[in-house]
Design a protein around this motif. Structure first.
Motif, mmCIF file in Angstrom:
data_model
loop_
_atom_site.group_PDB
_atom_site.id
_atom_site.type_symbol
_atom_site.label_atom_id
_atom_site.label_comp_id
_atom_site.label_asym_id
_atom_site.label_seq_id
_atom_site.Cartn_x
_atom_site.Cartn_y
_atom_site.Cartn_z
ATOM 1 N N UNK A 82 73.134 -31.064 51.883
ATOM 2 C CA UNK A 82 72.254 -31.114 53.078
ATOM 3 C C UNK A 82 71.654 -29.869 53.516
ATOM 4 N N UNK A 83 72.602 -28.995 53.856
ATOM 5 C CA UNK A 83 72.321 -27.447 54.285
ATOM 6 C C UNK A 83 71.192 -26.923 53.212
ATOM 7 N N UNK A 84 71.733 -26.909 51.956
ATOM 8 C CA UNK A 84 70.879 -26.596 50.864
ATOM 9 C C UNK A 84 69.337 -26.939 50.970
ATOM 10 N N UNK A 85 69.230 -28.185 50.938
ATOM 11 C CA UNK A 85 68.040 -28.764 51.074
ATOM 12 C C UNK A 85 67.178 -28.318 52.284
ATOM 13 N N UNK A 86 67.885 -28.417 53.409
ATOM 14 C CA UNK A 86 67.430 -28.063 54.761
ATOM 15 C C UNK A 86 66.575 -26.535 54.513
ATOM 16 N N UNK A 87 67.438 -25.622 54.366
ATOM 17 C CA UNK A 87 67.277 -24.388 53.967
ATOM 18 C C UNK A 87 66.017 -24.022 52.985
ATOM 19 N N UNK A 88 66.347 -24.725 52.056
ATOM 20 C CA UNK A 88 65.089 -24.607 51.077
ATOM 21 C C UNK A 88 63.763 -25.083 51.690
ATOM 22 N N UNK A 89 63.776 -26.222 52.277
ATOM 23 C CA UNK A 89 62.645 -26.800 52.808
ATOM 24 C C UNK A 89 62.043 -25.964 54.036
ATOM 25 N N UNK A 90 62.910 -25.384 54.919
ATOM 26 C CA UNK A 90 62.644 -24.388 55.724
ATOM 27 C C UNK A 90 61.723 -23.178 55.163
ATOM 28 N N UNK A 91 62.497 -22.586 54.166
ATOM 29 C CA UNK A 91 61.672 -21.479 53.463
ATOM 30 C C UNK A 91 60.585 -21.797 53.019
ATOM 31 N N UNK A 110 69.282 -9.010 38.334
ATOM 32 C CA UNK A 110 67.900 -8.928 38.262
ATOM 33 C C UNK A 110 67.294 -10.315 38.720
ATOM 34 N N UNK A 111 68.124 -10.900 39.575
ATOM 35 C CA UNK A 111 67.673 -12.183 40.075
ATOM 36 C C UNK A 111 67.208 -12.433 41.690
ATOM 37 N N UNK A 112 67.276 -11.217 42.369
ATOM 38 C CA UNK A 112 67.124 -11.666 43.726
ATOM 39 C C UNK A 112 65.535 -11.929 43.909
ATOM 40 N N UNK A 113 65.289 -12.940 44.677
ATOM 41 C CA UNK A 113 63.841 -13.425 44.978
ATOM 42 C C UNK A 113 63.224 -12.654 46.052
ATOM 43 N N UNK A 150 67.955 -20.343 43.757
ATOM 44 C CA UNK A 150 68.978 -19.753 44.262
ATOM 45 C C UNK A 150 69.310 -20.112 45.834
ATOM 46 N N UNK A 151 68.405 -20.322 46.439
ATOM 47 C CA UNK A 151 68.320 -20.518 47.918
ATOM 48 C C UNK A 151 68.999 -21.977 48.214
ATOM 49 N N UNK A 152 69.025 -22.872 47.239
ATOM 50 C CA UNK A 152 69.893 -24.088 47.449
ATOM 51 C C UNK A 152 71.411 -23.844 47.812
ATOM 52 N N UNK A 153 71.927 -23.033 46.727
ATOM 53 C CA UNK A 153 73.318 -22.435 46.944
ATOM 54 C C UNK A 153 73.472 -21.420 48.070
ATOM 55 N N UNK A 154 72.640 -20.597 48.313
ATOM 56 C CA UNK A 154 72.630 -19.608 49.325
ATOM 57 C C UNK A 154 72.747 -20.296 50.766
ATOM 58 N N UNK A 155 71.684 -21.253 50.859
ATOM 59 C CA UNK A 155 71.541 -21.924 52.337
ATOM 60 C C UNK A 155 72.775 -22.907 52.308
#
Length: 171
Positions: free
Chosen positions: A22-31, A107-110, A55-60
Protein backbone atom coordinates in the motif's frame (compact mmCIF):
# COMPACT_ATOMS: atom_id res chain seq x y z
CA UNK A 1 2.67 -13.64 0.42
CA UNK A 2 0.39 -10.74 1.41
CA UNK A 3 -1.42 -11.53 4.61
CA UNK A 4 -2.89 -10.10 7.76
CA UNK A 5 -1.81 -10.89 11.31
CA UNK A 6 -4.19 -11.81 14.17
CA UNK A 7 -4.80 -9.10 16.80
CA UNK A 8 -6.31 -9.36 20.30
CA UNK A 9 -9.85 -8.39 19.22
CA UNK A 10 -10.18 -11.30 16.79
CA UNK A 11 -9.63 -8.96 13.85
CA UNK A 12 -6.52 -9.17 11.79
CA UNK A 13 -4.13 -6.23 11.46
CA UNK A 14 -2.57 -5.74 8.06
CA UNK A 15 0.77 -7.53 7.84
CA UNK A 16 4.00 -5.74 6.88
CA UNK A 17 4.01 -7.03 3.29
CA UNK A 18 0.52 -5.70 2.67
CA UNK A 19 1.43 -2.35 4.23
CA UNK A 20 4.62 -2.29 2.11
CA UNK A 21 2.41 -2.79 -0.95
CA UNK A 22 0.00 0.00 0.00
CA UNK A 23 2.80 2.46 0.84
CA UNK A 24 4.51 1.60 -2.44
CA UNK A 25 1.37 2.17 -4.49
CA UNK A 26 0.56 5.38 -2.63
CA UNK A 27 4.06 6.81 -3.19
CA UNK A 28 4.04 5.76 -6.82
CA UNK A 29 0.65 7.42 -7.37
CA UNK A 30 1.72 10.65 -5.64
CA UNK A 31 4.92 10.80 -7.70
CA UNK A 32 3.06 10.31 -10.99
CA UNK A 33 0.54 13.00 -10.00
CA UNK A 34 3.33 15.38 -8.93
CA UNK A 35 5.28 14.95 -12.18
CA UNK A 36 2.07 15.45 -14.18
CA UNK A 37 1.31 18.63 -12.23
CA UNK A 38 4.89 19.83 -12.64
CA UNK A 39 4.73 19.24 -16.40
CA UNK A 40 1.51 21.26 -16.53
CA UNK A 41 2.93 24.11 -14.42
CA UNK A 42 6.18 24.33 -16.41
CA UNK A 43 4.96 23.54 -19.95
CA UNK A 44 1.19 24.08 -19.77
CA UNK A 45 0.89 20.51 -21.06
CA UNK A 46 -2.78 19.50 -20.80
CA UNK A 47 -1.89 15.86 -21.52
CA UNK A 48 -0.58 15.70 -17.92
CA UNK A 49 2.11 13.10 -18.60
CA UNK A 50 3.14 11.84 -15.18
CA UNK A 51 6.03 9.44 -14.79
CA UNK A 52 7.91 7.38 -12.25
CA UNK A 53 10.05 4.27 -12.08
CA UNK A 54 9.16 0.77 -10.95
CA UNK A 55 11.98 1.20 -8.41
CA UNK A 56 9.75 3.74 -6.69
CA UNK A 57 7.35 1.02 -5.55
CA UNK A 58 10.02 -0.57 -3.34
CA UNK A 59 11.54 2.78 -2.34
CA UNK A 60 8.22 4.23 -1.15
CA UNK A 61 7.06 0.95 0.35
CA UNK A 62 10.14 0.48 2.52
CA UNK A 63 10.13 4.16 3.43
CA UNK A 64 6.52 3.87 4.63
CA UNK A 65 7.44 0.97 6.94
CA UNK A 66 10.41 2.96 8.28
CA UNK A 67 8.18 5.98 8.86
CA UNK A 68 5.88 3.76 10.93
CA UNK A 69 8.86 3.06 13.22
CA UNK A 70 9.80 6.75 13.40
CA UNK A 71 6.17 7.62 14.17
CA UNK A 72 5.94 5.00 16.92
CA UNK A 73 9.17 6.16 18.56
CA UNK A 74 8.12 9.81 18.37
CA UNK A 75 4.62 9.03 19.70
CA UNK A 76 6.02 7.11 22.69
CA UNK A 77 8.36 10.02 23.46
CA UNK A 78 5.75 12.75 23.00
CA UNK A 79 7.65 14.47 20.17
CA UNK A 80 5.68 17.48 18.87
CA UNK A 81 4.44 17.67 15.27
CA UNK A 82 7.10 20.02 13.88
CA UNK A 83 9.92 17.96 15.38
CA UNK A 84 8.37 14.80 13.89
CA UNK A 85 8.33 16.59 10.54
CA UNK A 86 12.06 17.27 10.88
CA UNK A 87 12.69 13.61 11.78
CA UNK A 88 10.70 12.47 8.74
CA UNK A 89 12.54 14.98 6.54
CA UNK A 90 15.90 13.65 7.73
CA UNK A 91 14.72 10.10 6.97
CA UNK A 92 13.46 11.07 3.50
CA UNK A 93 16.77 12.69 2.56
CA UNK A 94 18.82 9.81 3.98
CA UNK A 95 16.66 7.25 2.16
CA UNK A 96 16.53 9.16 -1.13
CA UNK A 97 20.30 9.70 -1.09
CA UNK A 98 21.06 6.07 -0.16
CA UNK A 99 18.71 4.47 -2.67
CA UNK A 100 19.81 6.94 -5.35
CA UNK A 101 23.46 6.12 -4.71
CA UNK A 102 22.76 2.40 -4.91
CA UNK A 103 20.70 2.72 -8.09
CA UNK A 104 23.26 5.05 -9.66
CA UNK A 105 25.92 2.37 -9.06
CA UNK A 106 23.91 0.12 -11.40
CA UNK A 107 23.05 2.91 -13.85
CA UNK A 108 19.41 2.76 -12.77
CA UNK A 109 18.77 5.96 -10.76
CA UNK A 110 15.62 7.51 -12.26
CA UNK A 111 16.13 10.99 -10.78
CA UNK A 112 18.80 13.63 -11.25
CA UNK A 113 18.78 16.90 -9.34
CA UNK A 114 22.02 18.31 -10.78
CA UNK A 115 20.09 21.21 -12.39
CA UNK A 116 19.02 22.44 -8.93
CA UNK A 117 21.18 24.97 -7.09
CA UNK A 118 21.26 23.17 -3.75
CA UNK A 119 21.71 19.56 -4.85
CA UNK A 120 24.00 17.04 -3.20
CA UNK A 121 25.65 14.85 -5.84
CA UNK A 122 22.49 15.19 -7.93
CA UNK A 123 20.78 12.67 -5.64
CA UNK A 124 18.88 15.06 -3.36
CA UNK A 125 18.04 18.73 -3.50
CA UNK A 126 17.51 20.94 -0.50
CA UNK A 127 15.04 23.01 -2.53
CA UNK A 128 12.50 20.23 -2.04
CA UNK A 129 12.78 20.35 1.78
CA UNK A 130 9.49 22.25 2.34
CA UNK A 131 7.67 19.88 -0.03
CA UNK A 132 9.12 16.73 1.58
CA UNK A 133 8.38 18.13 5.06
CA UNK A 134 4.73 18.76 4.12
CA UNK A 135 4.30 15.43 2.32
CA UNK A 136 5.81 13.52 5.27
CA UNK A 137 3.32 15.09 7.70
CA UNK A 138 0.43 14.37 5.34
CA UNK A 139 1.74 10.80 5.09
CA UNK A 140 1.67 10.53 8.89
CA UNK A 141 -1.78 12.05 9.36
CA UNK A 142 -3.62 10.49 6.43
CA UNK A 143 -1.90 7.36 5.22
CA UNK A 144 0.19 5.97 8.08
CA UNK A 145 -2.35 6.55 10.84
CA UNK A 146 -5.27 5.09 8.90
CA UNK A 147 -3.36 2.16 7.46
CA UNK A 148 -2.26 1.07 10.94
CA UNK A 149 -5.91 1.11 12.09
CA UNK A 150 -7.22 -1.01 9.23
CA UNK A 151 -8.26 -4.53 10.19
CA UNK A 152 -9.43 -7.59 8.30
CA UNK A 153 -12.74 -8.93 9.53
CA UNK A 154 -15.09 -11.63 8.33
CA UNK A 155 -18.47 -10.59 6.95
CA UNK A 156 -20.19 -11.46 10.25
CA UNK A 157 -17.88 -9.19 12.24
CA UNK A 158 -18.24 -6.14 10.01
CA UNK A 159 -20.58 -3.50 11.43
CA UNK A 160 -23.28 -2.20 9.07
CA UNK A 161 -22.74 1.38 7.99
CA UNK A 162 -26.28 2.62 8.68
CA UNK A 163 -26.97 0.73 11.91
CA UNK A 164 -29.28 -1.86 10.37
CA UNK A 165 -28.59 -5.42 9.44
CA UNK A 166 -29.55 -6.66 6.00
CA UNK A 167 -29.61 -10.41 5.55
CA UNK A 168 -30.23 -12.04 2.23
CA UNK A 169 -32.31 -15.19 2.30
CA UNK A 170 -31.43 -17.79 -0.27
CA UNK A 171 -34.17 -18.32 -2.86
Amino acid sequence: MLRAERSDAGCQVLGPLLRLYVYGLHGYFVEVMFTAGWEFAVSNNWKLPGCSSVWSLAIYGISGLAMEQIHSACHRSGVPLLARGVAYLAWVYLWEFSTGLLLRHFGACPWDYTAFDYNIHGLITLEYAPLWFFIALVQEKLVLAHLQRLRWTSGEQAAPTNGSVHKHKPS
